[in-house]
Design a protein around this motif. Structure first.
Motif, PDB file in Angstrom:
ATOM      1  N   ALA A  81      74.547  -0.621  44.972  1.00 31.24           N
ATOM      2  CA  ALA A  81      74.873  -0.363  46.131  1.00 31.24           C
ATOM      3  C   ALA A  81      74.552  -0.291  47.205  1.00 31.24           C
ATOM      4  CB  ALA A  81      76.288   0.519  45.958  1.00 31.24           C
ATOM      5  N   LEU A  82      72.879   0.168  46.960  1.00 35.13           N
ATOM      6  CA  LEU A  82      72.050   0.439  47.713  1.00 35.13           C
ATOM      7  C   LEU A  82      71.291  -0.535  48.326  1.00 35.13           C
ATOM      8  CD1 LEU A  82      72.020   4.574  47.016  1.00 35.13           C
ATOM      9  CD2 LEU A  82      72.193   3.526  49.698  1.00 35.13           C
ATOM     10  N   ASN A  83      71.540  -2.035  47.734  1.00 33.01           N
ATOM     11  CA  ASN A  83      70.328  -3.079  47.564  1.00 33.01           C
ATOM     12  C   ASN A  83      69.596  -3.235  48.850  1.00 33.01           C
ATOM     13  OD1 ASN A  83      71.333  -3.968  45.434  1.00 33.01           O
ATOM     14  ND2 ASN A  83      72.374  -5.572  45.749  1.00 33.01           N
ATOM     15  N   PHE A  84      69.627  -2.783  49.724  1.00 29.03           N
ATOM     16  CA  PHE A  84      69.014  -2.772  51.344  1.00 29.03           C
ATOM     17  C   PHE A  84      68.255  -1.417  51.447  1.00 29.03           C
ATOM     18  CE2 PHE A  84      72.907  -5.370  51.578  1.00 29.03           C
ATOM     19  CZ  PHE A  84      72.575  -6.452  51.221  1.00 29.03           C
ATOM     20  N   GLY A  85      68.653  -0.009  50.708  1.00 34.41           N
ATOM     21  CA  GLY A  85      68.020   0.788  50.715  1.00 34.41           C
ATOM     22  C   GLY A  85      68.874   1.994  51.577  1.00 34.41           C
ATOM     23  N   HIS A  86      68.320   3.394  51.573  1.00 36.65           N
ATOM     24  CA  HIS A  86      69.600   4.350  51.911  1.00 36.65           C
ATOM     25  C   HIS A  86      69.465   3.923  53.559  1.00 36.65           C
ATOM     26  CE1 HIS A  86      69.942   6.537  48.812  1.00 36.65           C
ATOM     27  NE2 HIS A  86      68.795   5.713  47.947  1.00 36.65           N
ATOM     28  N   ARG A  87      69.689   3.838  54.654  1.00 34.46           N
ATOM     29  CA  ARG A  87      70.814   4.765  56.264  1.00 34.46           C
ATOM     30  C   ARG A  87      69.691   3.521  56.634  1.00 34.46           C
ATOM     31  NH1 ARG A  87      67.928   8.644  57.990  1.00 34.46           N
ATOM     32  NH2 ARG A  87      68.636   8.437  59.650  1.00 34.46           N
ATOM     33  N   ASN A  88      69.996   2.224  55.819  1.00 35.12           N
ATOM     34  CA  ASN A  88      69.259   1.144  56.793  1.00 35.12           C
ATOM     35  C   ASN A  88      69.638   1.689  58.252  1.00 35.12           C
ATOM     36  OD1 ASN A  88      69.326  -1.959  57.914  1.00 35.12           O
ATOM     37  ND2 ASN A  88      67.985  -2.344  55.539  1.00 35.12           N
ATOM     38  N   ARG A  89      68.575   0.940  58.560  1.00 29.39           N
ATOM     39  CA  ARG A  89      68.708   0.841  60.895  1.00 29.39           C
ATOM     40  C   ARG A  89      70.154  -0.081  60.808  1.00 29.39           C
ATOM     41  NH1 ARG A  89      70.359   4.556  63.232  1.00 29.39           N
ATOM     42  NH2 ARG A  89      68.488   5.338  62.116  1.00 29.39           N
ATOM     43  N   ALA A 123      75.560  -0.479  63.140  1.00 33.15           N
ATOM     44  CA  ALA A 123      76.438  -1.406  63.003  1.00 33.15           C
ATOM     45  C   ALA A 123      77.973  -1.238  62.817  1.00 33.15           C
ATOM     46  CB  ALA A 123      76.499  -2.467  62.259  1.00 33.15           C
ATOM     47  N   ALA A 124      77.383   0.564  62.239  1.00 33.17           N
ATOM     48  CA  ALA A 124      78.609   0.819  61.612  1.00 33.17           C
ATOM     49  C   ALA A 124      78.346   2.112  62.978  1.00 33.17           C
ATOM     50  CB  ALA A 124      78.082   2.113  60.760  1.00 33.17           C
ATOM     51  N   LYS A 125      77.329   2.798  63.526  1.00 29.40           N
ATOM     52  CA  LYS A 125      77.967   3.606  64.486  1.00 29.40           C
ATOM     53  C   LYS A 125      78.448   2.641  66.249  1.00 29.40           C
ATOM     54  CE  LYS A 125      73.701   6.582  63.972  1.00 29.40           C
ATOM     55  NZ  LYS A 125      72.852   6.662  63.963  1.00 29.40           N
ATOM     56  N   LEU A 131      77.995  -4.368  49.011  1.00 30.89           N
ATOM     57  CA  LEU A 131      78.991  -5.425  49.757  1.00 30.89           C
ATOM     58  C   LEU A 131      78.966  -4.280  51.031  1.00 30.89           C
ATOM     59  CD1 LEU A 131      80.297  -8.414  51.597  1.00 30.89           C
ATOM     60  CD2 LEU A 131      82.574  -7.513  50.469  1.00 30.89           C
ATOM     61  N   GLY A 132      79.113  -3.056  51.485  1.00 31.56           N
ATOM     62  CA  GLY A 132      79.369  -1.648  52.021  1.00 31.56           C
ATOM     63  C   GLY A 132      78.260  -1.947  52.507  1.00 31.56           C
ATOM     64  N   GLY A 133      76.884  -2.149  52.570  1.00 36.76           N
ATOM     65  CA  GLY A 133      75.957  -1.824  52.383  1.00 36.76           C
ATOM     66  C   GLY A 133      75.381   0.164  52.174  1.00 36.76           C
ATOM     67  N   GLY A 134      76.056  -0.062  51.128  1.00 35.31           N
ATOM     68  CA  GLY A 134      75.591   1.905  51.005  1.00 35.31           C
ATOM     69  C   GLY A 134      76.364   2.904  52.096  1.00 35.31           C
ATOM     70  N   ALA A 148      79.824  -4.861  56.318  1.00 34.08           N
ATOM     71  CA  ALA A 148      80.155  -5.809  55.452  1.00 34.08           C
ATOM     72  C   ALA A 148      79.474  -7.228  56.500  1.00 34.08           C
ATOM     73  CB  ALA A 148      80.992  -6.538  54.690  1.00 34.08           C
ATOM     74  N   LEU A 149      79.976  -7.498  57.347  1.00 34.62           N
ATOM     75  CA  LEU A 149      79.337  -8.262  58.820  1.00 34.62           C
ATOM     76  C   LEU A 149      77.664  -8.712  58.602  1.00 34.62           C
ATOM     77  CD1 LEU A 149      82.164  -9.138  61.539  1.00 34.62           C
ATOM     78  CD2 LEU A 149      81.294 -11.049  60.118  1.00 34.62           C
ATOM     79  N   GLU A 150      77.390  -7.492  58.979  1.00 33.28           N
ATOM     80  CA  GLU A 150      75.656  -6.976  58.967  1.00 33.28           C
ATOM     81  C   GLU A 150      75.048  -7.775  57.955  1.00 33.28           C
ATOM     82  OE1 GLU A 150      72.175  -6.910  61.420  1.00 33.28           O
ATOM     83  OE2 GLU A 150      74.880  -6.448  61.502  1.00 33.28           O
ATOM     84  N   VAL A 151      75.984  -6.697  56.399  1.00 34.79           N
ATOM     85  CA  VAL A 151      75.868  -7.135  55.014  1.00 34.79           C
ATOM     86  C   VAL A 151      75.297  -8.854  55.080  1.00 34.79           C
ATOM     87  CG1 VAL A 151      75.884  -7.171  52.547  1.00 34.79           C
ATOM     88  CG2 VAL A 151      75.965  -5.003  54.385  1.00 34.79           C
TER      89      VAL A 151
END
Length: 402
Positions: free
Chosen positions: A51-59, A64-66, A257-260, A296-299
């Protein structure tokens, strides 16, 4: 009592004991590293089961979430929102498909895929009502719902939850002859993990996925690939099926897909397959919500660069080369995997997978055991080679000490 001990005692007192976590209490994280409540850092070599393929707290993902949090987070599917169409279009294009049915968790997506296959079987293939069959593989792990555990062969996951849902046939994983014998006129789908993660990162024999693809096409059966753990860069390709040049009829996606950041899952397929649904026949309040779509769009955008697939390929080759040197030497009986994903079988004389995981935790490395004697290694794809080597050094030290 330490902060860690207090937190664990409180959790055990007030939560159901459906998990047996390692005794570490994470308070913060960054990239491939987490920090516990005592301030000690650990290298995360599990990455939330991919679930964390892109690491914790990927900037990129946090930004994108913020940005979306400041606009709108939930509408339900009672209304359209301005991120939904882009999410569906971009994910469909990434998969080489036409339509997307978004859900939240991986298990929801698998359930959705099963429902899709049955409805397609009745409406398109013409299977008699109530006779639809889905063929699955032994040692599978597709989730924890009642229907999904009905076709599990893991006694721990399955026991005491009956009566079980009918309509499934289980065959040995990697056995193409058994698959061919099981697929009959009532079969609507074959559901497989291209690599079985929970089973210990089992890679099927060369040609197996291509053989299943040919068989399902010949007999007018849907090939559903559960890429929840194996997909989105983990194996060095966007999808693990690509290693055999296979394109299934249906992708089941989740986890990374949820980027963690948020739970996001999806079933992705053609218009012929997903077009069987009509309004009111399936749904989810949170499925495809604006926040999920933004992340997910950013992923999807990150995967389009190929950077993460390339990192998984290069670092994965290094990982397997180093692990291969341990195989057959005392503590390690076998090593399997692909990309930045490995299953390491521990000789029982040297301890259980749990015991090795606990010893690694003491050295600042987090992994997790499965099926008693296997540890899984699946670091975030953003891990540096230096950090990966440090983690492997700790593994070598633990194994040498045993």
């Amino acid at each position: 009592m330490t902060s860690t001990e207090r937190a664990i005692a409180a959790a055990e007192a007030h939560s159901a004991h459906n998990y047996h976590p390692l005794p570490v209490v994470v308070a913060s994280a960054e990239g491939a590293w987490v920090t516990d409540v005592e301030g000690r850092r650990y290298l995360d070599m599990l990455a939330g089961y991919s679930a964390l393929n892109f690491g914790h707290r990927n900037r990129r993902l946090l930004d994108a979430a913020k940005a979306q949090l400041e606009r709108v987070t939930l509408t339900s599917r009672a209304f359209h929102h301005d991120r939904f169409a882009d999410f569906c279009a971009e994910l469909a294009e990434l998969c080489g498909m036409e339509m997307v049915l978004p859900m939240n968790t991986g298990a929801e997506a698998v359930e959705t895929a099963v429902k899709t296959a049955r409805k397609w079987g009745y409406r398109v293939k013409g299977v008699p009502d109530g006779r639809a069959k889905v063929v699955v593989a032994e040692n599978n792990f597709h989730g924890r719902t009642t229907t999904i555990i009905s076709f599990s062969t893991d006694a721990e996951a399955r026991a005491d939850y009956g009566p079980y849902t009918p309509g499934f046939e289980i065959v040995p994983y990697g056995d193409l002859a058994a698959m061919e014998a099981a697929v009959d006129e009532h079969t609507v789908a074959v559901l497989l993990e291209p690599i079985q993660g929970e089973a210990g990162v089992l890679v099927p024999p060369p040609g197996y996925l291509a053989g299943v693809r040919a068989l399902t096409r010949e007999r007018n059966v849907l090939f559903i690939a559960d890429e929840i753990q194996s997909g989105l860069g983990r194996t060095g390709a966007t999808f693990a099926c690509e290693h055999e040049d296979v394109i299934p009829d249906v992708y089941v996606l989740g986890k990374a897909l949820g980027g963690g950041v948020v739970p996001v899952s999806a079933v992705v397929s053609s218009r012929e397959v997903l077009g069987v649904f009509r309004p009111g026949e399936h749904g989810s309040t949170f499925g495809g919500n604006p926040l999920a779509c933004a992340v997910a769009l950013e992923v999807v955008a990150m995967l389009r660069t190929g950077e993460y697939q390339q990192r998984a390929t290069e670092l994965g080759e290094h990982l397997h080369r180093e692990l291969g040197l341990l195989a057959g030497r005392g503590a390690v009986e076998a090593v399997r995997g692909r990309g930045l994903w490995a299953g390491v079988d521990i000789n029982p004389a040297h301890g259980t997978g749990r015991e090795i995981s606990e010893k690694l935790m003491e050295r600042g490395v987090l992994v997790k055991d499965t099926h008693g004697s296997t540890i899984r290694i699946a670091p975030p794809l953003v891990i540096s080679k230096e950090d990966l080597d440090w983690g492997l050094d700790q593994l070598r030290s633990v194994l040498a000490a045993d």
